[in-house]
Design a protein around this motif. Structure first.
Motif, PDB file in Angstrom:
ATOM      1  N   SER A  31     -19.654 -21.855   6.561  1.00  0.00           N
ATOM      2  CA  SER A  31     -19.496 -22.449   7.616  1.00  0.00           C
ATOM      3  C   SER A  31     -20.973 -23.123   7.683  1.00  0.00           C
ATOM      4  N   LEU A  32     -21.326 -24.089   7.423  1.00  0.00           N
ATOM      5  CA  LEU A  32     -22.567 -24.888   7.268  1.00  0.00           C
ATOM      6  C   LEU A  32     -23.019 -24.848   8.993  1.00  0.00           C
ATOM      7  N   PHE A  33     -22.047 -24.904   9.942  1.00  0.00           N
ATOM      8  CA  PHE A  33     -22.588 -24.864  11.262  1.00  0.00           C
ATOM      9  C   PHE A  33     -22.994 -23.432  11.811  1.00  0.00           C
ATOM     10  N   GLU A  34     -22.480 -22.363  11.275  1.00  0.00           N
ATOM     11  CA  GLU A  34     -22.776 -21.109  11.764  1.00  0.00           C
ATOM     12  C   GLU A  34     -23.662 -20.312  10.843  1.00  0.00           C
ATOM     13  N   VAL A  35     -23.412 -20.510   9.512  1.00  0.00           N
ATOM     14  CA  VAL A  35     -24.199 -19.587   8.571  1.00  0.00           C
ATOM     15  C   VAL A  35     -24.650 -20.453   7.290  1.00  0.00           C
ATOM     16  N   PRO A  36     -25.510 -21.307   7.289  1.00  0.00           N
ATOM     17  CA  PRO A  36     -26.079 -21.711   6.155  1.00  0.00           C
ATOM     18  C   PRO A  36     -27.164 -21.165   5.533  1.00  0.00           C
ATOM     19  N   HIS A  37     -27.549 -20.048   5.990  1.00  0.00           N
ATOM     20  CA  HIS A  37     -28.624 -19.177   5.787  1.00  0.00           C
ATOM     21  C   HIS A  37     -28.708 -18.672   4.204  1.00  0.00           C
ATOM     22  N   TYR A  38     -27.659 -18.275   3.828  1.00  0.00           N
ATOM     23  CA  TYR A  38     -27.648 -17.893   2.610  1.00  0.00           C
ATOM     24  C   TYR A  38     -27.655 -18.960   1.658  1.00  0.00           C
ATOM     25  N   TRP A  39     -27.012 -20.114   1.633  1.00  0.00           N
ATOM     26  CA  TRP A  39     -27.335 -21.091   0.834  1.00  0.00           C
ATOM     27  C   TRP A  39     -28.673 -21.764   0.934  1.00  0.00           C
ATOM     28  N   PHE A  40     -29.146 -21.767   2.097  1.00  0.00           N
ATOM     29  CA  PHE A  40     -30.636 -22.266   2.297  1.00  0.00           C
ATOM     30  C   PHE A  40     -31.580 -21.474   1.169  1.00  0.00           C
ATOM     31  N   GLU A  41     -31.357 -20.128   1.496  1.00  0.00           N
ATOM     32  CA  GLU A  41     -32.216 -18.926   0.716  1.00  0.00           C
ATOM     33  C   GLU A  41     -32.253 -19.271  -0.684  1.00  0.00           C
ATOM     34  N   TYR A  42     -31.015 -19.568  -1.131  1.00  0.00           N
ATOM     35  CA  TYR A  42     -31.016 -19.560  -2.559  1.00  0.00           C
ATOM     36  C   TYR A  42     -31.297 -21.007  -3.170  1.00  0.00           C
ATOM     37  N   THR A  43     -30.881 -22.213  -2.662  1.00  0.00           N
ATOM     38  CA  THR A  43     -31.337 -23.374  -3.088  1.00  0.00           C
ATOM     39  C   THR A  43     -32.858 -23.510  -2.956  1.00  0.00           C
ATOM     40  N   VAL A  44     -33.536 -23.030  -2.037  1.00  0.00           N
ATOM     41  CA  VAL A  44     -34.974 -23.079  -2.136  1.00  0.00           C
ATOM     42  C   VAL A  44     -35.450 -22.227  -3.262  1.00  0.00           C
ATOM     43  N   PHE A  45     -35.049 -21.131  -3.382  1.00  0.00           N
ATOM     44  CA  PHE A  45     -35.351 -20.071  -4.555  1.00  0.00           C
ATOM     45  C   PHE A  45     -35.252 -20.970  -5.709  1.00  0.00           C
ATOM     46  N   ASN A  46     -34.268 -21.893  -5.766  1.00  0.00           N
ATOM     47  CA  ASN A  46     -33.975 -22.513  -7.226  1.00  0.00           C
ATOM     48  C   ASN A  46     -34.994 -23.452  -7.393  1.00  0.00           C
ATOM     49  N   HIS A  47     -35.972 -23.916  -6.598  1.00  0.00           N
ATOM     50  CA  HIS A  47     -36.872 -25.009  -6.625  1.00  0.00           C
ATOM     51  C   HIS A  47     -38.253 -24.217  -6.782  1.00  0.00           C
ATOM     52  N   GLY A  48     -38.162 -22.906  -6.899  1.00  0.00           N
ATOM     53  CA  GLY A  48     -39.470 -22.180  -6.925  1.00  0.00           C
ATOM     54  C   GLY A  48     -39.248 -20.949  -7.773  1.00  0.00           C
ATOM     55  N   ASN A  49     -39.937 -19.725  -7.601  1.00  0.00           N
ATOM     56  CA  ASN A  49     -39.913 -18.510  -8.541  1.00  0.00           C
ATOM     57  C   ASN A  49     -39.958 -17.409  -7.664  1.00  0.00           C
ATOM     58  N   PRO A  50     -40.094 -16.115  -8.119  1.00  0.00           N
ATOM     59  CA  PRO A  50     -40.123 -15.036  -7.347  1.00  0.00           C
ATOM     60  C   PRO A  50     -41.643 -15.113  -6.493  1.00  0.00           C
ATOM     61  N   GLU A  51     -42.562 -15.554  -7.351  1.00  0.00           N
ATOM     62  CA  GLU A  51     -44.076 -15.248  -6.799  1.00  0.00           C
ATOM     63  C   GLU A  51     -44.255 -16.164  -5.569  1.00  0.00           C
ATOM     64  N   ASN A  52     -43.716 -17.444  -5.655  1.00  0.00           N
ATOM     65  CA  ASN A  52     -43.939 -18.285  -4.452  1.00  0.00           C
ATOM     66  C   ASN A  52     -42.788 -18.312  -3.525  1.00  0.00           C
ATOM     67  N   HIS A  53     -41.770 -17.624  -3.419  1.00  0.00           N
ATOM     68  CA  HIS A  53     -40.532 -17.863  -2.555  1.00  0.00           C
ATOM     69  C   HIS A  53     -41.037 -17.441  -1.276  1.00  0.00           C
ATOM     70  N   LEU A  54     -42.125 -16.484  -1.044  1.00  0.00           N
ATOM     71  CA  LEU A  54     -42.163 -16.273   0.292  1.00  0.00           C
ATOM     72  C   LEU A  54     -43.015 -16.970   1.226  1.00  0.00           C
ATOM     73  N   GLU A  55     -43.701 -18.059   0.228  1.00  0.00           N
ATOM     74  CA  GLU A  55     -44.567 -18.896   0.964  1.00  0.00           C
ATOM     75  C   GLU A  55     -44.048 -19.751   2.240  1.00  0.00           C
ATOM     76  N   VAL A  56     -44.477 -19.847   3.254  1.00  0.00           N
ATOM     77  CA  VAL A  56     -43.957 -20.649   4.180  1.00  0.00           C
ATOM     78  C   VAL A  56     -44.846 -22.066   4.145  1.00  0.00           C
ATOM     79  N   PRO A  57     -44.202 -23.025   4.186  1.00  0.00           N
ATOM     80  CA  PRO A  57     -45.016 -24.519   4.160  1.00  0.00           C
ATOM     81  C   PRO A  57     -45.845 -24.330   5.677  1.00  0.00           C
TER      82      PRO A  57
END
Lengths: 289, 438, 298
Positions: free
Chosen positions: B202-228
């Motif tokens: 449900s992208l309305f209620e819980v997009p959280h997991y998909w956001f986390e992993y799609t963003v992760f897929n454009h970075g790496n474990p080192e920089n994943h935790l950085e906030v823009p």
């Protein structure tokens, strides 16, 4: 126009009336029946076929068994009843007094008070609850170990929350009562409080019963205030338990339905009991009127 | 009748006040002799009603009561926004508990800034063995000063749940440790052609997991935790790219057709009912399938389902996962400074975080235990699989969304529906969330 | 409207009548709400936090109200809800009450049954309606499928249907509430008046129009006030069914929006400002309505 002819037309009208009123009754009754039926069904049959009867393999008593096993239903009933009956009783007394004053007296500042009461009906509980919590914590009522105090910490704000509604409804009703009876009582030597208790209270009985029902009901179903103030398991009310079942059950609608039935039953009993008072009030009014 | 009711109620009220009077007296007596005979400590946790670990929690603290003679006054609730605000209001008004089980991320910043809780270091000055079965690096240090304040129980992981029946009907293999995003898109297309919904979410209620992993897929474990720091810097671009990926999945029709109006429970049910193939969810969902001591699981045959790594892309390997430890037991300053309660609180936290108790709370979870969790012999296929996957991990990174404030996080996820439906660009959504990240 | 009878010349007892109720309300409603007004000018970043500093400018939240598109949506929806509430809830309740007033058998039954929807908690009703309107496949879609097999399933929560799906349960639930209030008022009209009318040979409709409705005026005004204030506060059922503004922030109501801002975003000061809008609007609209409909002194 013959007499019999008139009677016939009359009964055709009655039939129509019964048709319309029964149709509405069906829509209001059906959800409860739906909940009741599904509370006897096994979970997997509810989602796929929630509108069928619980027969054969679909039938089960497990939902009730689990609810009773897993939750302390009876202490929760006790807590709910203490809270809601106290709220109901205090509200009808205080609101009755205030409504009478507002209906009959003329005094400076009256319109301001009425506007304030009206305004308070709209105060969202979400905006008042935190200051109230702080205040009651400072008094040593909120967030204590004692079950009795926990209950009191729900009762007080709920009384306040129900007063405005009760005053508005009772005032409207008392205003529409003829004043002659009060004057008669006054001439017989009754003082103002005598008039209130001996004349107004009996006359306005149906209205008091209505207000009582709603105060009870809103207090009983008011999840938010209860959630905020009742934190100890021993102080849990039945509505909080329903909430807990709800979050625990997930898609286990059978369990949820059973819990809903258990929550609704006392309210229906209270309603039916108070409902008799409305009827009695009616006949009493007819005799006097 | 009404009069009678009123009379009865008044009587009840009077009784009530008398009763409450008595109760207080008893309490006073209790605390007077408490030095010797055991004390009552008040505890607030999120192991309330609906928590899968409620029973484990009760068992554990009752064992503690039995062993020490102390009493636990439990005020646990279900974790949600109301609960969080209650906890904060308690601290504000000085009504805080003695021991608190709470989040260790930004949610707890205020507690640390206001010095309302005691650090592990300070406790160890008096009780050197405190939490010595835990790895210090894993306990979930506070974002405020990098110090440990809480002792964790169980951590979490987020992985791809798979409906095996749907996959085999579509001729799609069960994803392995080398699962790629390209392959995932191809599989989704195949599954969609077969008439199934590829992804239950449900992208309305819980997009959280998909956001986390799609963003992760454009970075790496080192920089994943950085906030823009802005929506257009390198990290901001990374977030945009992640959100664009979700938009692609959405426009290809891989989510349920009502993903913007359905609740998470409804979409997950599609998955359980064999109408959808994939869903990302957390370790807490495992119990939903397997059931608990007194409640059966929600699926007919647990062997129809399994857990896999989320497809990887670029620098992220599929075996780099989102996981970590987000909550732990705090001892409050108020209790620590109370000589009557100090030891009891320390004993309590230690009793609640032994290897046995932690294992009971979840064998598959990411854990801070030095020795790892104790795995029972007879586990179901899904739990077994989760334990196996934990052996193959190449990196475990906490969720970056927990670095945002509550408000910013909520704003960001509320805007995902606007981004995928084209009402807003990813850049606008990120900018508006960062604006609230104070 | 006020009474000039001798009984009420002495004002002493007023205190006893009014003070207890007002004291309660002052402590638990007015004081917190004054805090709420103060809060709306300050910056408050967390629930339970105390005000930190004055907003820049101090009326910033009120400015924001005018620029906030979701607030505009919420006001629009609430206004729609208010009008439909008055027309349908009170309307249906009035018709039902008048009909029931005309029959003898089953009165008790109808009265009890009409009340049922209010008795069942919003959580349970929300769940029920969610199953009725479930996309794949709730009761409504099942029925449509059986009439027109193979037709597209209707998403009752999407942009084209959400208003209907949101309003219907709210309407339906509270008809019983107004029914009880109106029925109570009807009971108070003495049968002699009707008897007199019948002797005069008036028809049923005439009787309702010329006798019942005027006599019910006070009660109906009460209903009007309750409907207006109620609409501004409606929260639980829409929240259970629609949550945060689904679909695409189109279904906000003042009640749900205020809750989400305060408890969801912990934006306490802006939430306080919304609460004030709710109260001010409620007072103004219901005063207006009362000025128009309230009985002039006879």
């Amino acid at each position: 126009m013959g007499r019999s002819n008139q009677r016939k037309r009359f009964s055709a009208g009655k039939l129509l009336i019964y048709l319309i009123t029964s149709f509405w009754a069906l829509t209001t009754l059906y959800p409860f029946i739906w909940v009741l039926l599904n509370s006897f069904k096994e979970r997997r049959f509810i989602r796929s076929n929630s509108f069928s009867l619980p027969l054969g393999e679909a039938f089960t008593l497990d939902n009730y068994k689990v609810t009773f096993e897993r939750f302390d239903i009876f202490p929760a009933y006790r807590n709910s009843i203490i809270i809601s009956v106290s709220v109901m009783a205090v509200v009808i007394i205080l609101a009755g007094l205030a409504a009478y004053a507002l209906a009959r007296y003329r005094f400076p500042g009256k319109s301001i008070i009425q506007a304030l009461i009206l305004a308070s009906m709209m105060f969202p509980v979400f905006s008042t609850i935190i200051p109230v919590f702080r205040m009651m914590y400072n008094w040593g009522i909120a967030n204590t170990e004692s079950v009795a105090l926990s209950l009191l910490s729900v009762i007080l704000p709920q009384i306040a929350g129900n007063l405005s509604f009760a005053i508005i409804v009772l005032r409207g009703f008392i205003q529409s009562l003829p004043i002659d009876l009060e004057e008669a009582a006054y001439l017989e030597g009754c003082n103002i409080f005598g008039i209130f208790f001996r004349v107004i209270l009996p006359l306005a009985r149906p209205s008091f019963a209505t207000v009582a029902i709603f105060s009870f009901l809103w207090s009983y179903n008011d999840l938010f205030t209860q959630l905020f103030f009742l934190r100890r398991k021993e102080a849990y009310s039945i509505t909080l338990l329903l909430n807990e079942v709800n979050s625990q059950a997930g898609v286990n609608y059978g369990l949820l339905a059973a819990a809903v039935v258990l929550v609704v039953v006392p309210v229906v009993i209270v309603y039916i009991f108070l409902q008799k008072n409305i009827i009695k009030g009616m006949t009493a009014g007819a005799v006097k009127g | 009748m009404i009069k009678k009711t009123i009379a009865l109620t008044l009587a009840a009220l009077v009784g009530l006040s008398v009763l409450s009077g008595c109760k207080n007296d008893e309490e006073d007596n209790g605390s007077g002799t408490s030095g010797k005979k055991g004390v009552t400590i008040s505890v607030v946790t999120s192991f309330g009603g609906d928590d899968g670990n409620r029973q484990n929690y009760e068992k554990a603290y009752q064992a503690f009561e039995k062993a020490t003679g102390n009493k636990v006054s439990d005020n646990s609730q279900t974790s949600n926004e109301t609960w969080k605000s209650q906890v904060m209001a308690d601290f504000q008004t000085g009504a805080e508990p003695d021991v608190l089980f709470y989040f260790n991320g930004v949610d707890s910043n205020k507690l640390i800034q206001d010095k309302k809780v005691v650090s592990i270091d300070e406790i160890r000055e008096v009780y050197p063995d405190y939490a010595d079965n835990m790895k210090d690096d894993w306990m979930g240090a506070s974002p405020v000063d990098g110090k440990n304040y809480s002792v964790p129980v169980n951590g979490f992981w987020e992985l791809l749940f798979v409906n095996k029946k749907v996959l085999s009907d579509c001729g799609v293999d069960i994803p392995g440790a080398d699962y790629t995003w390209e392959q995932f898109l191809k599989d989704c297309e195949t599954i969609k052609q077969k008439g199934y919904t590829p992804i239950a979410a449900s992208l309305f209620e819980v997009p959280h997991y998909w956001f986390e992993y799609t963003v992760f897929n454009h970075g790496n474990p080192e920089n994943h935790l950085e906030v823009p720091s802005s929506a257009t810097d390198a990290i901001g671009k990374k977030w945009q790219a992640g959100m664009e990926d979700i938009k692609t999945l959405f426009s290809k029709g891989f989510f349920p057709s009502n993903t913007l109006t359905a609740k998470d429970a409804d979409t997950f049910q599609l998955f359980a009912d064999g109408k959808a193939a994939f869903a990302i969810d957390g370790s807490w969902k495992l119990g939903w399938f397997t059931g608990t001591d007194n409640q059966a699981g929600n699926v007919d045959n647990i062997d129809d389902f399994t857990i896999c790594f989320v497809p990887g892309s670029g620098e992220r390997k599929a075996t780099d996962i989102i996981g970590g430890i987000s909550m732990g037991y705090y001892i409050t300053r108020k209790a620590w400074d109370d000589p009557n309660k100090q030891k009891a609180c320390v004993d309590f936290v230690e009793a609640m975080t032994t290897d046995e108790v932690v294992s009971a709370f979840g064998v598959t979870n990411v854990t801070a235990l030095k020795n790892g969790t104790i795995v029972p012999d007879d586990v179901d296929s899904m739990t077994k699989r989760a334990i196996d996957l934990m052996q193959e991990l190449t990196a475990t990174v906490p969720a970056v969304q927990d670095q945002l404030t509550e408000t910013a996080r909520k704003a960001l996820f509320a805007d995902i529906q606007n981004v995928v439906s084209g009402k807003m660009t990813a850049q606008q959504a990120i900018a508006s969330a960062l604006d609230k990240n104070k | 409207m006020d009474n000039d009878s001798m009984i009420f010349k002495k004002k002493g007892p007023l205190l006893v009548f009014l003070l207890p109720a007002l004291a309660f309300m002052a402590l638990f409603l007015y004081y917190p709400f004054i805090m709420n007004i103060v809060n709306s000018f300050y910056q408050i970043t967390g629930l339970g936090n105390s005000p930190e500093q004055l907003n820049q400018p101090w009326y910033a939240n009120y400015q924001r109200l005018f620029e906030d598109p979701y607030m505009a949506t919420a006001l629009k929806n609430t206004l729609i809800l208010m009008i439909t509430t008055i027309v349908f809830q009170v309307g249906i309740a009035l018709i039902l009450a008048l009909l029931i007033d005309n029959i003898k058998k089953g009165v008790q039954f109808f009265r009890t049954v009409y009340f049922f929807p209010i008795v069942i908690s919003a959580t349970a009703l929300g769940l029920l309606f969610n199953l009725i309107f479930l996309y794949d496949t709730g009761m409504v879609n099942q029925i449509i499928q059986s009439i027109k097999p193979g037709s597209e399933l209707i998403d009752w929560y999407d942009e084209n249907h959400f208003l209907f799906t949101m309003l219907l349960p709210v309407m339906w639930q509270y008809v019983g509430f107004y029914f009880v209030i109106i029925a109570t008022g009807l009971n108070n009209i003495s049968p002699e008046i009707y008897e007199a009318a019948r002797v005069d040979g008036t028809s049923g409709f005439q009787r309702v129009w010329y006798i019942t409705l005027p006599l019910l005026r006070n009660v109906l005004c009460t209903c009007l006030t309750l409907a207006i204030t109620g609409a501004l506060k409606v929260f639980d059922l829409p929240w259970v069914m629609f949550g945060a503004g689904m679909p695409l922030n189109k279904s906000w109501l003042t009640g749900t929006y205020m809750y989400d801002i305060t408890f969801g975003y912990a934006d306490v000061d802006y939430g306080s400002a919304i609460a004030i809008v709710i109260v001010v609007l409620g007072v103004v609209i219901s005063m207006l309505a009362n000025r128009i409909f309230r009985e002039r002194d006879i």
